[in-house]
Design an enzyme around this catalytic site. Sequence first.
Site, PDB file in Angstrom:
ATOM      1  N   HIS A  88     -13.336 -15.386 -11.654  1.00 21.39           N
ATOM      2  CA  HIS A  88     -12.269 -14.092 -12.246  1.00 21.39           C
ATOM      3  C   HIS A  88     -11.592 -12.793 -11.121  1.00 21.39           C
ATOM      4  CE1 HIS A  88     -14.566 -13.491 -15.712  1.00 21.39           C
ATOM      5  NE2 HIS A  88     -15.390 -15.525 -15.209  1.00 21.39           N
ATOM      6  N   HIS A  91      -6.031 -13.351 -17.442  1.00 22.49           N
ATOM      7  CA  HIS A  91      -5.864 -13.731 -16.001  1.00 22.49           C
ATOM      8  C   HIS A  91      -4.399 -13.494 -15.032  1.00 22.49           C
ATOM      9  CE1 HIS A  91     -10.632 -14.512 -15.136  1.00 22.49           C
ATOM     10  NE2 HIS A  91      -9.970 -13.213 -15.540  1.00 22.49           N
TER      11      HIS A  91
HETATM   12  P1  FDA Z   1      -4.569  -2.565 -13.676  1.00 26.06           P
HETATM   13  O1  FDA Z   1      -4.803  -3.139 -14.917  1.00 26.06           O
HETATM   14  O2  FDA Z   1      -6.094  -2.426 -13.277  1.00 26.06           O
HETATM   15  O3  FDA Z   1      -3.894  -1.438 -13.243  1.00 26.06           O
HETATM   16  C1  FDA Z   1      -2.456  -1.248 -13.822  1.00 26.06           C
HETATM   17  C2  FDA Z   1      -2.625   0.048 -14.014  1.00 26.06           C
HETATM   18  O4  FDA Z   1      -1.367   0.705 -14.115  1.00 26.06           O
HETATM   19  C3  FDA Z   1      -3.050   0.794 -15.002  1.00 26.06           C
HETATM   20  O5  FDA Z   1      -4.366   1.393 -15.871  1.00 26.06           O
HETATM   21  C4  FDA Z   1      -2.188   0.647 -16.458  1.00 26.06           C
HETATM   22  O6  FDA Z   1      -2.013   1.601 -17.338  1.00 26.06           O
HETATM   23  C5  FDA Z   1      -1.260   1.407 -15.260  1.00 26.06           C
HETATM   24  N1  FDA Z   1       0.569   0.951 -15.819  1.00 26.06           N
HETATM   25  C6  FDA Z   1       0.991  -0.012 -16.365  1.00 26.06           C
HETATM   26  N2  FDA Z   1       2.021   0.718 -16.441  1.00 26.06           N
HETATM   27  C7  FDA Z   1       2.159   2.040 -15.853  1.00 26.06           C
HETATM   28  C8  FDA Z   1       3.618   2.774 -16.036  1.00 26.06           C
HETATM   29  N3  FDA Z   1       5.191   2.397 -16.240  1.00 26.06           N
HETATM   30  N4  FDA Z   1       3.151   3.943 -16.121  1.00 26.06           N
HETATM   31  C9  FDA Z   1       2.106   4.585 -15.444  1.00 26.06           C
HETATM   32  N5  FDA Z   1       1.185   3.649 -15.221  1.00 26.06           N
HETATM   33  C10 FDA Z   1       1.088   2.520 -15.352  1.00 26.06           C
HETATM   34  N6  FDA Z   1     -11.385  -9.836 -14.150  1.00 26.06           N
HETATM   35  C11 FDA Z   1     -12.627  -9.781 -13.582  1.00 26.06           C
HETATM   36  O7  FDA Z   1     -13.236 -10.096 -12.372  1.00 26.06           O
HETATM   37  N7  FDA Z   1     -14.330 -10.337 -14.204  1.00 26.06           N
HETATM   38  C12 FDA Z   1     -13.751  -9.656 -15.733  1.00 26.06           C
HETATM   39  O8  FDA Z   1     -14.813  -9.754 -16.232  1.00 26.06           O
HETATM   40  C13 FDA Z   1     -12.648  -9.684 -16.404  1.00 26.06           C
HETATM   41  N8  FDA Z   1     -12.357 -10.262 -17.417  1.00 26.06           N
HETATM   42  C14 FDA Z   1     -11.735  -9.559 -18.414  1.00 26.06           C
HETATM   43  C15 FDA Z   1     -11.239  -8.828 -19.652  1.00 26.06           C
HETATM   44  C16 FDA Z   1     -10.583  -8.340 -20.090  1.00 26.06           C
HETATM   45  C17 FDA Z   1      -9.970  -8.213 -21.642  1.00 26.06           C
HETATM   46  C18 FDA Z   1      -8.936  -8.291 -19.493  1.00 26.06           C
HETATM   47  C19 FDA Z   1      -7.931  -8.186 -19.661  1.00 26.06           C
HETATM   48  C20 FDA Z   1      -9.104  -8.707 -18.130  1.00 26.06           C
HETATM   49  C21 FDA Z   1     -10.642  -9.008 -17.668  1.00 26.06           C
HETATM   50  N9  FDA Z   1     -10.167  -9.041 -16.234  1.00 26.06           N
HETATM   51  C22 FDA Z   1     -10.999  -9.813 -15.474  1.00 26.06           C
HETATM   52  C23 FDA Z   1      -8.975  -9.457 -15.065  1.00 26.06           C
HETATM   53  C24 FDA Z   1      -8.882  -7.983 -14.303  1.00 26.06           C
HETATM   54  O9  FDA Z   1     -10.070  -6.766 -15.313  1.00 26.06           O
HETATM   55  C25 FDA Z   1      -7.866  -7.502 -13.730  1.00 26.06           C
HETATM   56  O10 FDA Z   1      -6.954  -8.904 -13.536  1.00 26.06           O
HETATM   57  C26 FDA Z   1      -8.052  -6.716 -12.873  1.00 26.06           C
HETATM   58  O11 FDA Z   1      -8.173  -5.407 -13.099  1.00 26.06           O
HETATM   59  C27 FDA Z   1      -6.041  -6.090 -12.758  1.00 26.06           C
HETATM   60  O12 FDA Z   1      -6.028  -4.928 -11.602  1.00 26.06           O
HETATM   61  P2  FDA Z   1      -4.221  -3.815 -11.542  1.00 26.06           P
HETATM   62  O13 FDA Z   1      -4.657  -3.320 -10.493  1.00 26.06           O
HETATM   63  O14 FDA Z   1      -3.577  -5.611 -11.357  1.00 26.06           O
HETATM   64  O15 FDA Z   1      -4.191  -4.058 -12.714  1.00 26.06           O
END
Ligand code: FDA
Length: 571
Positions: A551, A508
């Site tokens: 979350h 997170h």
């Molecule tokens: P997110 O990661 O969704 O998006 C970023 C995107 O940018 C990705 O698609 C990536 O590939 C892309 N990217 C990165 N660099 C790039 C570049 N240079 N060029 C092009 N593309 C690029 N939350 C919750 O509410 N319930 C839950 O059960 C969980 N469980 C959980 C488990 C696990 C294993 C993780 C890792 C996280 C969770 N979370 C969660 C957290 C939650 O899912 C997370 O905080 C959000 O999805 C993040 O959303 P963002 O839009 O910030 O980034």
Amino acid sequence: KSDSTYDYIVVGGGTSGLVVANRLSEQKHTTVLVIEAGGSVYNNPNVTDTFGYGKAFGTDIDWAYKTTDQEYAGGSPQIVRAGKALGGTSTINGLVYLRAQAAQIDAWEAVGNKGWNWKTLLPYFKKGEQLQDPTKYPVLDGSGVTFDPAYHGFTGPLKVGWPSTQLNDGLAQKLNVTYQNLDVPVQFNNDPNSGDMVGYSLYPKTLDYELNIREDAARAYYYPYQNRTNLHVWLNTHANKITWKDGHEATADGVEVTLSNGKTTVVKAAREVILAAGALKSPVLLELSGIGNPDVLSKYGIATKINLPTVGENLQDQMNNGLQFESKKSHDDNKSTDYVSYPSAAQLFPNSTALGADLLRKLPAYAAQVASANGNITKASDIYRFFKIQWDLIFKDGIPVAEILLSPSGNTYSSEYWGSVPFSRGSVHLSSADPTAAAIIDPKYFMLDFDFEAQVQAARFIRKVFSTEPLGDMAGAEIVPGLSTVPAGADDEDWADFIKGKYRSNFHPITTAAMLPKEIGGVVDTSLKVYGTSNVRVVDASVMPFQVCGHLQSTVYAVAERAADIIKGRL
Ligand code: FDA
């Protein structure tokens, strides 16, 4: 593609990015390009399987970011997972849909973000949500599932609900009785998404009830809209940096990308570049584009376009541990048991008042320690201010201080848990001018002893729950850590090896491009625009100024929904 121009370029087709791209492309004459490093996972069973949590870890759709060696936690690095796919981390997360305590979102406004509070964010939680009303599904009758319709949306793009596989054998009710039988009872909470999370609940998830598959950002916000001619997505395309218009003003005019064929080119943005690459990537993209701390940038030969030293600072994550017990009864692993309890400080800490007073005295020293460990880039006086707000949230507003999940599996019960609001803060920074190089990620897990104390106390609390009837009678011996590893009545020191040796990132990460007034370390203003730029915004988890007790995804979706209205000029 190389000579295309779009009105908006969204960098990162993840949880937040697809919301913003969808909403902007509702305007027929507005062209939107999404740049996504990963591919489509529409038919990937590691994604769609609602029981598939963890299956995608370590595969090519997991960025698997590695931290630095964690000096306050035994010295080993951690892996922080994040999705690399259209849909981003929503394609690999645990599906949990739990928001925040209202007071936590109100704190965003209290710290200087006018217009950002629970009342103004609630409509956006609802706008995005399509709650699949459990009362319409007889299979959920008697499962213990409850909700308050006043706090939910029913027509948004994102399907949320309880699964058709929900266990319905009375365990939820027995757990509830167990929580009521504690010496400091934890009450049943009818709807933890109402802004009041404290209590015991059966929480909803991001899933499609009818199809029994994961609902992710792409399935909700992209695929049903993919025929819009003004919405384009470039998959397997890596964004390297923002490109700037000539002149003194910092106005972005495009993004340098490396296409799937390995060719590097620039795609032009007529209006804005919107970063949505996630909390561990967006700040690094700012740095690669010349926005950040000149001392950091100059190390890698990057000219400073905007001196904004707090880019990448204030990184906050939580630490996850788990206890496991034998179960006298065998459980069906194809049943969902989404049980959570959120104790307040008064419910978790036996000596809450004294602990609070002690912590209040320590806050100036904590703030100084955090500032100094991070090179005094965020001032100790500002960190103190954040900490005092956090203290008030814990000890005056009574927000949850821990999250405790409980799930039966086979002949065991597992209980994952974490302190909800650690005080430790670290940073993420680039390590090279090469945009594909791994960043230096240092969350500084366990830097402050309150964070450890919350983790230990949550473990003790779980032991107490498992020795309280009726659960006590249903569970057998403790398997992890086990009484031979951490004896009954163990003191904090006895817990340390287990807690610091076996923890993992709670995945997170937030606050690395914080929405805050500039003078106290903000990277973006209340319109999510990066200070000093005329047309660059950040809309992902990086901007959240404080950790939330739920979350992250529900709040990420809501922030992105609100961001879209801001960009459209509606707010
Ligand atoms: P997110 O990661 O969704 O998006 C970023 C995107 O940018 C990705 O698609 C990536 O590939 C892309 N990217 C990165 N660099 C790039 C570049 N240079 N060029 C092009 N593309 C690029 N939350 C919750 O509410 N319930 C839950 O059960 C969980 N469980 C959980 C488990 C696990 C294993 C993780 C890792 C996280 C969770 N979370 C969660 C957290 C939650 O899912 C997370 O905080 C959000 O999805 C993040 O959303 P963002 O839009 O910030 O980034």
